[in-house]
Scaffold this active site. Structure first.
Site, PDB file in Angstrom:
ATOM      1  N   GLY A  24       0.854  -1.194   0.000  1.00 29.69           N
ATOM      2  CA  GLY A  24       0.000   0.000   0.000  1.00 29.69           C
ATOM      3  C   GLY A  24       0.880   1.231   0.000  1.00 29.69           C
ATOM      4  N   SER A  26       2.474   4.894   1.211  1.00 29.93           N
ATOM      5  CA  SER A  26       2.891   5.465   2.483  1.00 29.93           C
ATOM      6  C   SER A  26       1.647   5.962   3.231  1.00 29.93           C
ATOM      7  CB  SER A  26       3.847   6.628   2.202  1.00 29.93           C
ATOM      8  OG  SER A  26       4.207   7.262   3.396  1.00 29.93           O
ATOM      9  N   SER A  27       1.618   5.746   4.524  1.00 26.38           N
ATOM     10  CA  SER A  27       0.515   6.157   5.427  1.00 26.38           C
ATOM     11  C   SER A  27      -0.763   5.345   5.254  1.00 26.38           C
ATOM     12  CB  SER A  27       0.175   7.652   5.294  1.00 26.38           C
ATOM     13  OG  SER A  27       1.278   8.436   5.674  1.00 26.38           O
ATOM     14  N   GLY A  29      -1.154   2.355   6.331  1.00 27.51           N
ATOM     15  CA  GLY A  29      -1.350   1.582   7.558  1.00 27.51           C
ATOM     16  C   GLY A  29      -0.666   0.223   7.564  1.00 27.51           C
ATOM     17  N   ASP A  51      11.587  -0.078   5.388  1.00 26.13           N
ATOM     18  CA  ASP A  51      12.125   1.094   6.097  1.00 26.13           C
ATOM     19  C   ASP A  51      13.284   0.716   7.022  1.00 26.13           C
ATOM     20  OD1 ASP A  51      10.220   2.594   4.880  1.00 26.13           O
ATOM     21  OD2 ASP A  51       8.978   2.917   6.654  1.00 26.13           O
TER      22      ASP A  51
HETATM   23  N1  LIG Z   1      -6.696   1.572  10.226  1.00 22.60           N
HETATM   24  C1  LIG Z   1      -6.295   2.806  10.571  1.00 22.60           C
HETATM   25  N2  LIG Z   1      -7.194   3.711  10.953  1.00 22.60           N
HETATM   26  C2  LIG Z   1      -6.795   4.963  11.298  1.00 22.60           C
HETATM   27  N3  LIG Z   1      -5.510   5.390  11.299  1.00 22.60           N
HETATM   28  C3  LIG Z   1      -4.580   4.508  10.919  1.00 22.60           C
HETATM   29  C4  LIG Z   1      -4.919   3.186  10.534  1.00 22.60           C
HETATM   30  N4  LIG Z   1      -3.795   2.547  10.181  1.00 22.60           N
HETATM   31  C5  LIG Z   1      -2.783   3.437  10.354  1.00 22.60           C
HETATM   32  N5  LIG Z   1      -3.261   4.616  10.793  1.00 22.60           N
HETATM   33  C6  LIG Z   1      -2.450   5.808  11.077  1.00 22.60           C
HETATM   34  O1  LIG Z   1      -1.847   6.205   9.852  1.00 22.60           O
HETATM   35  C7  LIG Z   1      -0.483   6.595  10.051  1.00 22.60           C
HETATM   36  C8  LIG Z   1       0.413   5.749   9.181  1.00 22.60           C
HETATM   37  O2  LIG Z   1       0.339   4.398   9.612  1.00 22.60           O
HETATM   38  P1  LIG Z   1       1.498   3.357   9.296  1.00 22.60           P
HETATM   39  O3  LIG Z   1       2.818   3.870   9.775  1.00 22.60           O
HETATM   40  O4  LIG Z   1       1.042   2.041   9.794  1.00 22.60           O
HETATM   41  O5  LIG Z   1       1.474   3.416   7.697  1.00 22.60           O
HETATM   42  P2  LIG Z   1       2.519   2.805   6.641  1.00 22.60           P
HETATM   43  O6  LIG Z   1       1.706   2.347   5.486  1.00 22.60           O
HETATM   44  O7  LIG Z   1       3.394   1.784   7.298  1.00 22.60           O
HETATM   45  O8  LIG Z   1       3.342   4.093   6.260  1.00 22.60           O
HETATM   46  P3  LIG Z   1       4.864   4.232   5.691  1.00 22.60           P
HETATM   47  O9  LIG Z   1       4.936   3.349   4.466  1.00 22.60           O
HETATM   48  O10 LIG Z   1       4.974   5.683   5.355  1.00 22.60           O
HETATM   49  O11 LIG Z   1       5.800   3.805   6.758  1.00 22.60           O
HETATM   50  C9  LIG Z   1      -0.207   6.448  11.545  1.00 22.60           C
HETATM   51  O12 LIG Z   1      -0.366   7.699  12.154  1.00 22.60           O
HETATM   52  C10 LIG Z   1      -1.300   5.482  12.018  1.00 22.60           C
HETATM   53  O13 LIG Z   1      -1.667   5.710  13.356  1.00 22.60           O
END
Ligand SMILES: Nc1ncnc2c1ncn2[C@@H]1O[C@H](COP(=O)(O)OP(=O)(O)OP(=O)(O)O)[C@@H](O)[C@H]1O
Length: 205
Positions: A24, A26-27, A29, A51
């Site tokens: 997915g 970035s951000s 989840g 990362d």
């Molecule tokens: N299901 C969800 N509902 C609401 N907020 C969420 C959810 N999942 C993640 N978040 C919020 O979204 C933000 C990004 O989450 P996360 O770090 O898990 O994403 P990621 O896809 O791993 O991002 P990246 O690739 O940039 O590291 C965080 O602030 C997290 O608290």
């Protein structure tokens, strides 16, 4: 168990580990779901985020013109580290945006397709942008840049939407789906269609 006082016997290798690949933007989840999956899944699993590999790099400044090559080399090494861990029988939750086409093609070459579960981690763009602004530790616009790329190959084994479900709920949905996943897996189909021997490779970006 046989005696091995010199610890000279290389431990046996169980059947290849399973790889749950969370794909997915970035951000979206991914990391949050991965953390929950380690708690929800039976047995021993590792969380391998790309990362963590970028974080291992020395802090020396990289010239702008060399940056993409550095990133690509790290990602290519990460793919092989994932494949190596799985080949030794470890189960893995991999957290990695397939935001460039070559990443998918390379993973199709190095992972065992029948042991790989491809999960689309989805979230609408306005919510991604809200999260990106709120967390403040990601380049603004990164999620938008990746938005139309990460799922462009379309086929996944499982879809979750993090604007509708919490990380825990997404992890439970993934865990519940694992025993009854249809075959061929998405990776089996994608390898057959995108990596057929003799087919001229598509341009890697
Ligand atoms: N299901 C969800 N509902 C609401 N907020 C969420 C959810 N999942 C993640 N978040 C919020 O979204 C933000 C990004 O989450 P996360 O770090 O898990 O994403 P990621 O896809 O791993 O991002 P990246 O690739 O940039 O590291 C965080 O602030 C997290 O608290």
């Amino acid at each position: 168990m046989a005696q091995d006082p010199d610890h000279a016997s290389v431990p046996g290798t169980p059947a290849g580990g399973r790889v749950i690949l969370l794909n997915g933007t970035s951000s979206s989840g991914k990391s949050s779901i991965a953390g929950e999956l380690l708690d929800v899944l039976d047995g021993t699993w590792f969380h391998m985020p790309v990362d963590a590999f970028h974080a291992m790099r020395c802090k020396r400044e990289i010239a702008e013109e060399d940056l993409q090559a550095e990133v690509d080399r790290t990602v290519k090494g990460f793919h092989r580290a994932v494949a190596g861990m799985a080949a030794a029988g470890n189960n893995l939750v991999v957290d990695h945006p397939l935001s460039r086409r070559w990443r998918l093609l390379d993973l199709l070459d190095v992972l065992v397709p029948e042991n790989t579960v491809l999960v689309a981690v989805r979230c609408p763009l306005p919510e991604l942008e809200r999260r990106e602004a709120e967390r403040g530790d990601r380049q603004p616009g990164l999620a938008a840049l990746q938005y139309h790329r990460v799922h462009s190959h379309e086929l996944h084994d499982i879809d979750v939407d993090t604007s509708v479900h919490s990380p825990r709920e997404c992890a439970v949905r993934i865990s519940d789906a694992l025993p009854d996943l249809p075959r061929p897996t998405a990776f089996e189909t994608l390898r057959r269609t995108l990596r057929r021997p003799g087919r001229s490779p598509r341009k890697h970006r």
